[in-house]
Design a protein around this motif. Sequence first.
Motif, short mmCIF file in Angstrom:
data_model
loop_
_atom_site.label_atom_id
_atom_site.label_comp_id
_atom_site.label_asym_id
_atom_site.label_seq_id
_atom_site.Cartn_x
_atom_site.Cartn_y
_atom_site.Cartn_z
N TYR A 99 32.65 17.15 23.74
CA TYR A 99 32.82 18.46 23.09
C TYR A 99 33.20 19.44 24.20
O TYR A 99 32.76 19.28 25.35
N PRO A 100 34.02 20.42 23.93
CA PRO A 100 34.42 21.34 25.00
C PRO A 100 33.22 22.00 25.68
O PRO A 100 32.24 22.35 25.03
N TRP A 101 33.34 22.19 26.99
CA TRP A 101 32.31 22.88 27.76
C TRP A 101 32.65 24.36 27.74
O TRP A 101 33.42 24.86 28.58
N PHE A 102 32.09 25.09 26.81
CA PHE A 102 32.38 26.50 26.63
C PHE A 102 31.46 27.36 27.50
O PHE A 102 30.28 27.05 27.68
N PHE A 103 31.99 28.44 28.02
CA PHE A 103 31.18 29.46 28.68
C PHE A 103 31.86 30.81 28.48
O PHE A 103 33.01 30.88 28.05
N TYR A 104 31.15 31.88 28.79
CA TYR A 104 31.65 33.23 28.57
C TYR A 104 31.98 33.91 29.90
O TYR A 104 31.35 33.66 30.93
N ARG A 105 32.94 34.80 29.84
CA ARG A 105 33.17 35.78 30.89
C ARG A 105 32.97 37.17 30.31
O ARG A 105 33.19 37.40 29.12
N GLY A 106 32.60 38.11 31.19
CA GLY A 106 32.45 39.49 30.78
C GLY A 106 33.60 40.34 31.27
O GLY A 106 34.30 39.98 32.24
N ALA A 107 33.80 41.50 30.65
CA ALA A 107 34.92 42.38 31.00
C ALA A 107 34.83 42.87 32.44
O ALA A 107 35.87 43.10 33.08
N SER A 108 33.63 43.01 32.98
CA SER A 108 33.49 43.52 34.35
C SER A 108 34.00 42.53 35.40
O SER A 108 34.18 42.90 36.56
N SER A 109 34.23 41.29 35.00
CA SER A 109 34.76 40.30 35.94
C SER A 109 36.28 40.30 36.01
O SER A 109 36.86 39.64 36.86
N LEU A 110 36.94 41.05 35.12
CA LEU A 110 38.40 40.97 35.02
C LEU A 110 39.10 41.73 36.13
O LEU A 110 38.59 42.70 36.69
N LEU A 111 40.31 41.29 36.42
CA LEU A 111 41.08 41.78 37.55
C LEU A 111 42.55 41.81 37.15
O LEU A 111 43.08 40.86 36.59
N ALA A 112 43.23 42.92 37.45
CA ALA A 112 44.64 43.05 37.09
C ALA A 112 45.55 42.33 38.08
O ALA A 112 45.19 42.09 39.24
N HIS A 113 46.73 42.03 37.61
CA HIS A 113 47.81 41.54 38.48
C HIS A 113 48.05 42.54 39.61
O HIS A 113 48.09 43.75 39.40
N GLY A 114 48.18 42.01 40.83
CA GLY A 114 48.46 42.86 41.98
C GLY A 114 47.24 43.46 42.62
O GLY A 114 47.35 44.08 43.70
N LYS A 115 46.07 43.31 42.02
CA LYS A 115 44.84 43.88 42.57
C LYS A 115 44.14 42.87 43.48
O LYS A 115 44.42 41.67 43.44
N GLU A 116 43.20 43.36 44.26
CA GLU A 116 42.48 42.52 45.22
C GLU A 116 41.27 41.86 44.58
O GLU A 116 40.44 42.54 43.97
#
Length: 286
Positions: A99-116
Amino acid sequence: MKFATYIRQGAARLAVVDGDALIDLSDASPDAPSDLRQALLAGIDLHALAGAVLRSDAPRLSLAKAEFAPLLPEPGKIVCLGLNYYDHAKESGREKPDYPWFFYRGASSLLAHGKEALRPKVSERFDYEAELAVVIGTRGKHVSQDAALDLVFGYTCFNDMSVRDYQKRTPQWTIGKNFDATGGFGPVLVTADTLPAGASGLPIQCRVNGRIMQDANTEDMIWSVAETISLLTECLTLEPGDVIVMGTPAGVGQSRTPPAWMKAGDRVEVEIGDIGVLVNTIVDEV
């Protein structure tokens, strides 16, 4: 059709891509939401709106000079899959999961293209993962595989950067996948109607400082986009603005001898054919 989220005067704004330019949807249509998730939740026909904008004389902005935001700065659910490529499961010492190994990410972990991207001060085991991301456009529960792709608005690139020692501290992977500024997301969303069904058959690569580290094809996924959506909707309602991150192929840093951990100064590229190239540079957290 392609969309992007960029920064203007400190705020994230939704744009349609016109060749090497961006057109701000709100500039051309003042009532248009400036947020992709809100537009999808409101049921706005973004294809029709973007088509009208592309035919308008609204100002064009240079795509190359744009400052990007994460494609959805405040998405709904972010559901990720682990071990969803046969070769990656094998290099991780596991057979195909039942069965797929599902997990969550939160919005605070996101990063835009071109960012560090931040290599955390508490770990040196910072790894790359090139992945296909799915953006949901239509609400659905108990959806069959045959109807599952009707829920998809479009696809983009994702780098599921992982802090491996923290990931392995618990049976659940969530903690190692949610460090700040580690989820590269973008730069553009390509609508589903312009890609093969389920975005299957697309080459996917990760390059670190120009060296190819992962090189595969989305047709090698164990669970397809349609099957994944159908399985998820057995349990939960998928809503407009939700994101599914579809797992990574073989070649991750932890499986190499010696391990190839990312370090400050590294330039990391995730490229998916017909979708685009996501680029981030690694810096050390201070």
